[in-house]
Design an enzyme around this catalytic site. Structure first.
Site, PDB file in Angstrom:
ATOM      1  N   GLU A   1       0.829  -1.212   0.000  1.00 27.15           N
ATOM      2  CA  GLU A   1       0.000   0.000   0.000  1.00 27.15           C
ATOM      3  C   GLU A   1       0.860   1.257   0.000  1.00 27.15           C
ATOM      4  O   GLU A   1       1.192   1.782   1.074  1.00 27.15           O
ATOM      5  CB  GLU A   1      -0.930   0.041   1.222  1.00 27.15           C
ATOM      6  CG  GLU A   1      -2.137  -0.852   1.148  1.00 27.15           C
ATOM      7  CD  GLU A   1      -3.055  -0.670   2.361  1.00 27.15           C
ATOM      8  OE1 GLU A   1      -2.638  -0.008   3.340  1.00 27.15           O
ATOM      9  OE2 GLU A   1      -4.179  -1.187   2.329  1.00 27.15           O
TER      10      GLU A   1
ATOM     11  N   GLU B   1      -6.416  -7.288  -0.480  1.00 29.77           N
ATOM     12  CA  GLU B   1      -6.809  -6.997   0.904  1.00 29.77           C
ATOM     13  C   GLU B   1      -8.121  -6.232   0.896  1.00 29.77           C
ATOM     14  O   GLU B   1      -8.273  -5.266   0.148  1.00 29.77           O
ATOM     15  CB  GLU B   1      -5.722  -6.183   1.600  1.00 29.77           C
ATOM     16  CG  GLU B   1      -6.040  -5.802   3.037  1.00 29.77           C
ATOM     17  CD  GLU B   1      -4.900  -4.968   3.648  1.00 29.77           C
ATOM     18  OE1 GLU B   1      -3.725  -5.273   3.352  1.00 29.77           O
ATOM     19  OE2 GLU B   1      -5.184  -4.010   4.381  1.00 29.77           O
TER      20      GLU B   1
END
Length: 616
Positions: free
Chosen positions: A162, A251
Site C-alpha cells: 500500500e 486486501e
C-alpha cells in the site's frame, strides 16, 4: 497448462503432507497457472475465481505472527473453503523484515510451503507503505523467493502492499515496480505479479493510465474497506478495467479502514457483488484474533486450523460465508472423487430401514459433502458408500460420519413405517451448540445440538413425536458443521400428539433454544447532527445457557423514526417510534455468553440519548 513443479518439489510436497496431520485433504495437483489477458486474470484457459484470507502483519511481537502456521493454511482451505492465502510480510516497521529478516522469512516460507502442499494459490506480499525506499532489499527478497518457488504455479508476487498518499505513481511507485519486476522476470518469467497503487492501493485509475509495459502477467492492487469506501472507489476500479488493467483485491475489509467498527453489510454486499461481477481475486483482512472489527477470530482462537463458527467475529462469519459460496472457485473440485475410489461401493447405500429401527450414519443414499478426502473405507472398518462422505471408526464399536462442515447433508430412505416416532440422533463434537437439522419428506422435524464433550463423547439428542410415513426420506443437515453423527435411532413415540416440528434434546428446552429472556440488548455509541443520527455498536448478547438460533430486538425512540442505512442486522419493521431488527446470516446464531453488534443510520426529531433497546 504446464505443471510447474520439479520432481524434487513433488518429493518435498509428499513429505510435507505426511508430516501435517492437521491437513488431511492434500493432493499433489498443482493449480492452473495464472495469466493476464486484458483486464482478466485467467487460470489456465478459464477465468480465475480466487477467494481466501490474508494473514495479519508477520512482524515479530505484533500478535498476528502466531497464525503463520501450516495448520492455519489448512484451515483457510478446510474451514473457510478458500483457495487463496496471503502472507503479509511486514518490512520497515518494528519486528519486520528489515529488523528480523530470519524470523519473517521463515514465517513467509512456512505459508508458501503449506499453500503448495494444499494446492492453493499464495500471495507473497511485501507488506510495506514505503517499499520504494527499500528497493534493494525488495529485489533481494523477491529474487530469493523466485528462485525457491518460481517453478510453482501457486505463487503470486505482491511487490508493494500500500503506497500511501504522500507518493506518486509516476515518480515513486512505477519506477520501483519496474526494477523489482525486472529482477523477478529474470528468474521467473510468468507467475503473476501484482503492483500496489497510491493512496493505500486505491488509485488504480492512475496505474491504468500509465501502466507498466514490456512484461506479461502484471496486475494492479485494489484495496477497500466497506465502512469507508463506496461507489466512488468502485467507479475508479471500473474505469481502470475499461482501460485494460487487471485488478486483484489482495486486501479488503467489511469494516472501517482503520480496522475498527462493525460489519457494514450494505456496502460489503455491494462490494461482494462487484467483485463477483468482475471475477476479482480477493483476500480478506485478517486471519487474526486481534480485538478489532476486521479480525476474523475472537481473541484466543487456536492457530492450528481446528476452528469452529463460535470462534468467529461478525466479520469472520460474513467472510466465511462469502468465501464458501464464491462461484466456481478455481481448483475447488480437486482433492476428492465421486466415491468408490477408496475401495468401497460408490453411489450411496441402496437399502432401506424399516421402522422402528436404527439408521447407521454411513448408510446414506445421497449426500452433499464439501470437504472430501478426510477419511473413507481405507481408514475404517465400515463399508464405504462413496459420494465423498467422510467416515471413520467410532468409539462405540460402530462407524460415524465426521469432518462435517456447515451445509453438508445426508439423506436416508425408510421402508415400512407409519405413525409417530421419536428420532434420537447420536452426536459428538468438541463444541457446544453445533446444530443438526432433521427433515422428513422435506418437512422440518426438529433441530438438535451437541453438548461439546469431545469428538467421540457421544450424547443422544431426541426429537419427539415425528410423523414418518412409509417410504419416507429422512434428511440430516449439519447447520454448523464440526459434528460427528453415529446413527439415528427411531422408535415409536413415547408420548402421543405432537407432529413434526417438536424438536427437543436430552438437555431439555425446545430445540436447544433459549427463551427471549436470555437476550440482552445495549446501545453503544450515539451520535447526532440535527435530525440525523447514527447508532453504532448496538450489542446483542445471549445471556442464557443454551444456543440461540436467531435474535430479534426493538429500538424505541422519543419521536417517529426513519432508517436510511443499516449494517450487521436486518430491518424487520419501522413503525412509528420503533424499529425492529433481527440477525443476519453471519451473526444470527449466538452461543451462550456470545455477543454481536450492529448499527444503523436514520432520522428523528427527538432526543437521541433517550433511545432504548429491548429483546423481543
Amino acid at each position: 497448462m504446464v505443471n510447474k513443479r520439479t520432481p524434487q518439489q513433488l518429493i518435498w510436497a509428499t513429505v510435507f503432507m505426511t508430516a501435517l496431520a492437521t491437513l488431511p485433504e492434500l493432493v499433489l495437483a498443482a493449480p492452473p497457472a495464472l495469466s493476464v489477458s486484458g483486464s482478466t486474470i485467467k487460470a489456465g484457459n478459464s477465468v480465475a475465481q480466487l477467494s481466501g484470507m490474508s494473514l495479519f502483519w508477520s512482524n515479530s511481537g505484533w500478535g498476528g505472527e502466531k497464525y503463520y502456521t501450516a495448520g492455519s493454511v489448512g484451515g483457510v482451505k478446510k474451514f473457510f473453503g478458500g483457495n487463496l492465502v496471503r502472507a503479509a510480510m511486514g518490512v520497515e516497521d518494528s519486528g519486520g523484515y528489515l529488523s528480523d529478516r530470519e524470523g519473517n522469512l521463515r514465517r513467509a516460507e512456512a505459508i508458501v510451503d503449506a499453500a503448495i502442499a494444499n494446492d492453493m494459490y499464495v500471495i507473497i506480499d511485501w507488506h510495506s507503505h514505503y517499499a520504494h525506499e527499500h528497493q534493494a532489499e525488495a529485489i533481494e527478497f523477491f529474487q530469493h523467493m523466485a528462485r525457491k518457488y518460481g517453478k510453482n504455479s501457486n505463487v503470486i508476487y505482491e511487490i508493494f502492499n500500500e503506497p500511501k498518499n504522500d507518493v506518486t505513481w509516476a515518480q515513486h511507485v512505477k519506477p520501483y515496480a519496474e526494477q523489482v519486476v525486472k529482477a523477478i522476470r529474470a528468474i521467473d518469467p510468468d507467475n503473476l505479479i501484482i503492483v500496489g497503487t497510491t493512496t493505500w492501493s486505491q488509485d488504480v485509475d492512475q496505474a491504468a493510465d500509465n501502466p507498466i509495459r514490456g512484461y506479461a502477467n502484471i496486475a494492479y492492487t485494489l484495496h477497500f474497506y466497506a465502512g469507508t469506501h463506496g461507489q466512488g472507489l468502485r467507479d475508479k476500479a471500473a474505469y481502470a478495467m475499461s482501460k485494460g488493467a487487471a485488478l486483484f483485491v489482495t486486501e479488503w475489509g467489511s469494516v472501517n479502514a482503520d480496522g475498527n467498527g462493525g460489519v457494514n453489510q450494505t456496502e460489503t454486499d455491494r462490494w461482494a457483488a462487484f467483485m463477483k461481477k468482475h471475477s476479482l481475486g480477493n483476500a480478506n483482512w485478517a486471519l487474526n484474533d486481534k480485538s478489532e472489527g476486521a479480525s476474523a477470530f475472537r481473541p484466543g482462537t487456536p492457530t492450528n486450523g481446528q476452528w469452529s463458527d463460535g470462534m468467529l467475529t461478525d466479520s469472520g462469519r460474513y467472510v466465511k460465508n462469502l468465501i464458501q459460496t464464491w462461484p466456481n472457485k478455481t481448483g475447488s473440485g480437486s482433492g476428492g472423487s465421486d466415491g468408490g475410489s477408496d475401495g468401497g461401493t460408490s453411489g450411496g447405500y441402496k437399502g432401506v430401514v424399516n421402522l422402528p429401527g436404527r439408521i447407521e450414519a454411513e448408510h446414506y443414499t445421497t449426500a452433499s459433502d464439501r470437504s472430501a478426502g478426510n477419511a473413507s473405507a481405507s481408514s475404517s472398518n465400515c463399508t464405504y458408500y462413496g459420494l465423498n462422505v467422510d467416515v471413520q471408526n467410532a468409539s462405540e464399536g460402530t462407524c460415524n460420519v465426521g469432518w462435517t462442515e456447515s451445509g453438508e447433508t445426508l439423506t436416508y430412505k425408510v421402508g415400512a413405517a407409519g405413525g409417530n416416532f421419536d428420532i434420537t440422533a447420536r452426536l459428538a463434537s468438541v463444541n457446544n451448540g453445533q446444530r443438526v437439522r432433521i427433515d422428513v419428506n422435506g418437512q422440518l422435524a426438529g433441530i438438535v445440538s451437541t453438548d461439546g464433550a469431545g469428538w467421540q463423547a457421544w450424547a443422544s439428542e431426541t426429537i419427539s413425536n415425528v410423523n414418518i410415513p412409509a417410504n419416507a426420506t429422512v434428511k440430516v443437515t449439519f447447520l454448523d458443521g464440526m459434528t460427528n453423527l453415529n446413527y439415528l435411532d427411531i422408535k415409536r413415540a413415547s408420548t402421543s400428539g405432537g407432529g413434526n416440528g417438536g424438536g427437543t434434546d436430552t438437555g431439555g428446552g425446545s430445540g436447544g433454544e433459549p427463551t427471549n429472556g436470555a437476550v440482552s440488548c445495549n446501545i453503544g455509541q450515539k451520535d447526532a447532527w440535527g435530525n440525523v443520527f447514527v447508532l453504532n455498536g448496538v450489542e446483542v448478547k445471549n445471556t442464557g445457557s443454551r444456543t440461540l438460533s436467531n435474535w430479534k430486538v426493538a429500538i424505541d425512540f422519543e419521536q417517529p423514526v426513519q432508517v436510511s442505512e443499516n449494517w450487521s442486522a436486518k430491518v424487520l419493521s419501522v413503525s412509528g417510534k420503533r424499529v425492529v431488527f433481527e440477525g443476519v446470516s453471519y451473526n444470527s446464531r449466538l452461543n451462550p455468553n456470545q455477543a454481536t453488534t450492529f448499527g444503523f443510520k436514520g432520522s428523528q426529531s427527538g432526543n437521541i440519548s433517550k433511545a432504548t433497546c429491548s429483546a423481543l
